[in-house]
Design a protein around this motif. Structure first.
Motif, PDB file in Angstrom:
ATOM      1  N   ASN A  25      -1.795   3.090   1.239  1.00  8.14           N
ATOM      2  CA  ASN A  25      -2.953   3.561   0.501  1.00  8.14           C
ATOM      3  C   ASN A  25      -3.101   2.822  -0.881  1.00  8.14           C
ATOM      4  O   ASN A  25      -2.293   2.846  -1.730  1.00  8.14           O
ATOM      5  CB  ASN A  25      -2.855   5.059   0.479  1.00  8.14           C
ATOM      6  CG  ASN A  25      -4.156   5.476  -0.445  1.00  8.14           C
ATOM      7  OD1 ASN A  25      -5.244   5.216  -0.138  1.00  8.14           O
ATOM      8  ND2 ASN A  25      -4.191   6.356  -1.641  1.00  8.14           N
ATOM      9  N   GLU A  26      -4.201   2.139  -0.877  1.00  8.36           N
ATOM     10  CA  GLU A  26      -4.665   1.229  -2.172  1.00  8.36           C
ATOM     11  C   GLU A  26      -3.410   0.431  -2.725  1.00  8.36           C
ATOM     12  O   GLU A  26      -2.882   0.434  -3.946  1.00  8.36           O
ATOM     13  CB  GLU A  26      -4.845   2.399  -3.318  1.00  8.36           C
ATOM     14  CG  GLU A  26      -6.205   3.141  -2.731  1.00  8.36           C
ATOM     15  CD  GLU A  26      -6.565   3.931  -3.961  1.00  8.36           C
ATOM     16  OE1 GLU A  26      -5.904   4.235  -5.052  1.00  8.36           O
ATOM     17  OE2 GLU A  26      -7.708   4.538  -3.808  1.00  8.36           O
ATOM     18  N   ALA A  96      -8.248  -0.333  -2.319  1.00  8.08           N
ATOM     19  CA  ALA A  96      -9.183   0.159  -3.399  1.00  8.08           C
ATOM     20  C   ALA A  96      -9.971  -0.997  -3.826  1.00  8.08           C
ATOM     21  O   ALA A  96      -9.574  -2.096  -3.706  1.00  8.08           O
ATOM     22  CB  ALA A  96      -8.220   0.558  -4.700  1.00  8.08           C
ATOM     23  N   ASN A 167     -11.738   2.665  -0.600  1.00 10.59           N
ATOM     24  CA  ASN A 167     -11.968   3.638  -1.554  1.00 10.59           C
ATOM     25  C   ASN A 167     -12.844   2.814  -2.583  1.00 10.59           C
ATOM     26  O   ASN A 167     -12.040   2.244  -3.650  1.00 10.59           O
ATOM     27  CB  ASN A 167     -10.484   3.866  -2.195  1.00 10.59           C
ATOM     28  CG  ASN A 167      -9.888   5.158  -1.278  1.00 10.59           C
ATOM     29  OD1 ASN A 167     -10.720   5.559  -0.105  1.00 10.59           O
ATOM     30  ND2 ASN A 167      -8.667   5.383  -1.194  1.00 10.59           N
ATOM     31  N   TYR A 169     -14.632   2.844  -6.118  1.00 11.14           N
ATOM     32  CA  TYR A 169     -14.849   3.599  -7.188  1.00 11.14           C
ATOM     33  C   TYR A 169     -15.815   3.466  -8.317  1.00 11.14           C
ATOM     34  O   TYR A 169     -16.415   4.042  -8.993  1.00 11.14           O
ATOM     35  CB  TYR A 169     -13.374   3.689  -8.178  1.00 11.14           C
ATOM     36  CG  TYR A 169     -12.328   4.098  -7.362  1.00 11.14           C
ATOM     37  CD1 TYR A 169     -12.124   5.691  -7.287  1.00 11.14           C
ATOM     38  CD2 TYR A 169     -11.321   3.422  -6.634  1.00 11.14           C
ATOM     39  CE1 TYR A 169     -11.068   6.222  -6.529  1.00 11.14           C
ATOM     40  CE2 TYR A 169     -10.071   3.909  -6.019  1.00 11.14           C
ATOM     41  CZ  TYR A 169     -10.171   5.167  -5.931  1.00 11.14           C
ATOM     42  OH  TYR A 169      -9.111   5.794  -5.168  1.00 11.14           O
TER      43      TYR A 169
END
Length: 216
Positions: A25-26, A96, A167, A169
């Motif tokens: 994850n990221e 990300a 993801n 942002y």
């Protein structure tokens, strides 16, 4: 090898219930925070990115990312070869992402936005889908960027992710720092290896409405 073993334990234990697996994850965000800025363990960095006790912000993040990419490929290979047909799940990775807009309409800033994206997202996605890092990274990082062997490239290309999670942002402006020097402070150095300067404002106007986040 250790990550592949760990993934195998998870596939065996939970594969009858888990249908969507994420290897990392990221990883692009974590790697920068841990090895460029030194904000996360093992807190390694060097100037102008931070004042850690040890580290090399120009090389270590790319070594760490290289190992994470090979670990991802090993886990995907294991799942597709030994578990996917019987368990019926999918395996991917979550990245990300910032989106970069050129600060001005100059060719230099337009190329800077493309370069920043290469260092942000393509850093991980191009090896996963094409077996190597972006051209911009090879050019700027030179020997600081690890090289994939032919066997490693084959492992990556033959074991593509079933899905990519994003993801997203924020979106931010970038200014080119190749044609004209930039005065980078430590807190502005997140994108500095791409030789760009990121800013949330153009002519004093914010790129968007700031979002406040609560601490947990």
């Amino acid at each position: 090898e250790e990550f592949d073993y760990y993934a195998d334990v998870c596939f065996k234990a939970f594969g009858d219930r888990v249908k969507y697996w994420t290897t990392f994850n990221e990883p692009n965000l974590f790697t920068r925070l841990a090895y460029v800025l030194g904000k996360y363990p093992p807190a390694r960095c060097s100037a102008p990115f931070g004042t850690c006790e040890s580290g090399n912000s120009h090389r270590e993040p790319y070594v760490a990312a290289h190992n994470m990419l090979l670990s991802h490929a090993a886990a995907v290979h294991n799942y597709k070869k030994n578990y996917q047909a019987t368990q019926g799940g999918s395996i991917g990775i979550v990245i990300a992402m910032k989106w970069y807009e050129p600060l001005t309409n100059t060719t230099e800033d337009i190329l800077a936005a493309r370069r920043a994206l290469s260092f942000e997202v393509d850093w991980f996605l191009e090896p996963i889908f094409f077996g190597d890092y972006p051209r911009e990274m090879h050019k700027l990082l030179s020997s600081n960027l690890p090289k994939f062997t032919s066997e490693e490239k084959s492992l990556l290309q033959k074991n593509k992710a079933d899905f990519i999670g994003i993801n997203h942002y924020t979106t931010i402006y970038v200014k080119d720092c190749i044609s004209s020097p930039c005065d980078l402070k430590a807190y502005e150095a997140y994108e500095a290896n791409a030789l760009v300067l990121a800013t949330g404002e153009r002519d004093g106007v914010a790129i968007g409405r700031p979002v406040r986040t609560a601490s947990i």
